[in-house]
Design an enzyme around this catalytic site. Structure first.
Site, short mmCIF file in Angstrom:
data_model
loop_
_atom_site.label_atom_id
_atom_site.label_comp_id
_atom_site.label_asym_id
_atom_site.label_seq_id
_atom_site.Cartn_x
_atom_site.Cartn_y
_atom_site.Cartn_z
N TYR A 5 0.83 -1.20 0.00
CA TYR A 5 0.00 0.00 0.00
C TYR A 5 0.87 1.25 0.00
O TYR A 5 0.67 2.17 -0.82
CB TYR A 5 -0.92 -0.01 1.21
CG TYR A 5 -1.76 1.25 1.35
CD1 TYR A 5 -2.76 1.54 0.43
CD2 TYR A 5 -1.55 2.14 2.40
CE1 TYR A 5 -3.54 2.69 0.55
CE2 TYR A 5 -2.32 3.30 2.53
CZ TYR A 5 -3.31 3.56 1.60
OH TYR A 5 -4.07 4.70 1.72
N ASN A 29 -4.67 8.61 9.82
CA ASN A 29 -5.97 7.94 9.88
C ASN A 29 -7.07 8.98 9.98
O ASN A 29 -7.16 9.71 10.96
CB ASN A 29 -6.01 7.01 11.10
CG ASN A 29 -4.96 5.92 11.03
OD1 ASN A 29 -5.07 4.99 10.25
ND2 ASN A 29 -3.93 6.05 11.85
#
Length: 369
Positions: free
Chosen positions: A103, A132
């Site tokens: 990723y 996040n």
């Protein structure tokens, strides 16, 4: 301005488009995986700013990371070049771009591609490495612990925490959107060759769960979260967005007698308590005084009179109140007081007191006005 948003149906895309449509007159071109690919040509020809938010987070095969996070970026930039469109391009990357995993590598490749595009065409490029992101409309049980915890706790479903001491680096969706709006206006927060959202929160995983559990219990305790804490304030808004559709409301205990009712609404340790008092026509309530406890009365429906008499005095002070002319009446300490319904209908009064009621120390003494 005409703005192209890729990943329009994603978490950040939905929130950004909602803000742009609510607060600006910009024309938004929404592009997602289900959009007719031919429209990309049209959008890239006309766009004056591109928010490239499309990406792959949870593929069935790791190779899809590169296809989604690098491959489509290449298609997008080539389409812009084919139309000689050198408008600014923002790309949604990740703090994982520095990590050695599929990723992160795919996000890093997308960054390199955009930098090369900027050098070749002279277009302004903005690379945002988001931590996040949490907030409304984030899909639970996907790639966000906060979204999953909110969803499950709101439904009394189990959650799994391997290590409660793990610290998450979080950013709230509204802070992300406001930063992107500033970038649209040329005011991005640039740090060297990348851009960042100014406001982030570092919070332990276990602490997040504790706060969310307290939100659920607040309905029982009639409490209000500490809104002076920025993270708690944002997390509470997020939690409410995950409530089941049939759980938006909750009942309160009404203390009912022949005089009417008295219902506690909210209790806080440092901002007092709010209650709703309903009095039948002709009913008088109160006739007591306090040493330290103080109150505010606000009649919102009906009409009545609030009477005061200072201890050791015979003078009675009267304030006539009604819902058609709202005014707050302070209840000073050392004055016995009552409130009487003078109308023909129920009188509804909002009552604030500076401290939650404690039966062990009620600070309430009966005395007729």
């Amino acid at each position: 301005m005409k703005i192209l948003v890729t990943g329009a149906n994603g978490f950040i895309g939905k929130n950004l488009i909602a803000e742009l449509e609510a607060t600006t007159d910009h024309k938004v071109f929404s592009y997602d995986r289900d959009t007719d690919p031919d429209l990309l040509e049209v959008y890239c020809a006309e766009a004056e700013f591109v928010f490239h938010l499309a990406g792959v987070n949870r593929p069935t095969d790791p190779s899809e990371f590169m296809d989604g996070n690098f491959g489509f970026t290449s298609v997008l930039l080539n389409t812009l070049k084919n139309h000689s469109n050198n408008c600014p391009v923002m790309i949604s990357s990740s703090i994982q771009a520095e990590l050695n995993n599929p990723y992160g590598e795919s996000k890093k490749a997308g960054e390199h591609l955009l930098r090369a595009y900027g050098e070749e065409t002279g277009a302004k490029v903005l690379i945002y490495r988001f931590p996040n992101v949490f907030g409304k409309w984030c899909l639970p049980n996907y790639n966000s612990a906060v979204a999953t915890f909110c969803h499950n706790i709101a439904r009394s479903l189990p959650i799994t925490i391997n290590d409660p001491n793990v610290v998450l680096n979080l950013v709230y969706i509204d802070d992300v959107v406001q930063e992107l709006v500033r970038a649209l206006k040329g005011g991005e927060n640039r740090i060297n060759d990348t851009c960042e959202v100014l406001i982030t929160h570092q919070v332990r995983l276990g602490e997040i769960v504790e706060i969310l559990e307290s939100f659920k219990e607040s309905r029982v305790e009639k409490s209000v979260p500490d809104m002076s804490n920025p993270f708690t304030k944002k997390l509470y808004s997020t939690y409410l967005s995950y409530l089941p559709k049939d759980k938006f409301s909750y009942e309160l205990k009404m203390n009912v007698d022949q005089r009417g009712s008295f219902t506690e609404f909210l209790r806080t340790p440092d901002r007092g308590q709010v209650s709703v008092n309903i009095s039948k026509p002709g009913i008088t309530k109160g006739n007591h005084w306090h040493h330290t406890k103080n109150e505010k009365f606000l009649v919102v429906s009906g009409e009545g009179v609030i009477r005061f008499r200072k201890l050791n005095s015979s003078e009675v002070i009267e304030y006539f109140v009604k819902g058609e002319k709202m005014e707050v009446v302070d209840i000073p300490v050392g004055y016995t007081h009552n409130i009487e319904n003078l109308g023909n209908t129920d009188m509804v009064t909002l009552m604030w007191v500076n401290e939650p009621f404690d039966p062990a120390t009620p600070d309430t003494y009966y005395l007729e006005v």
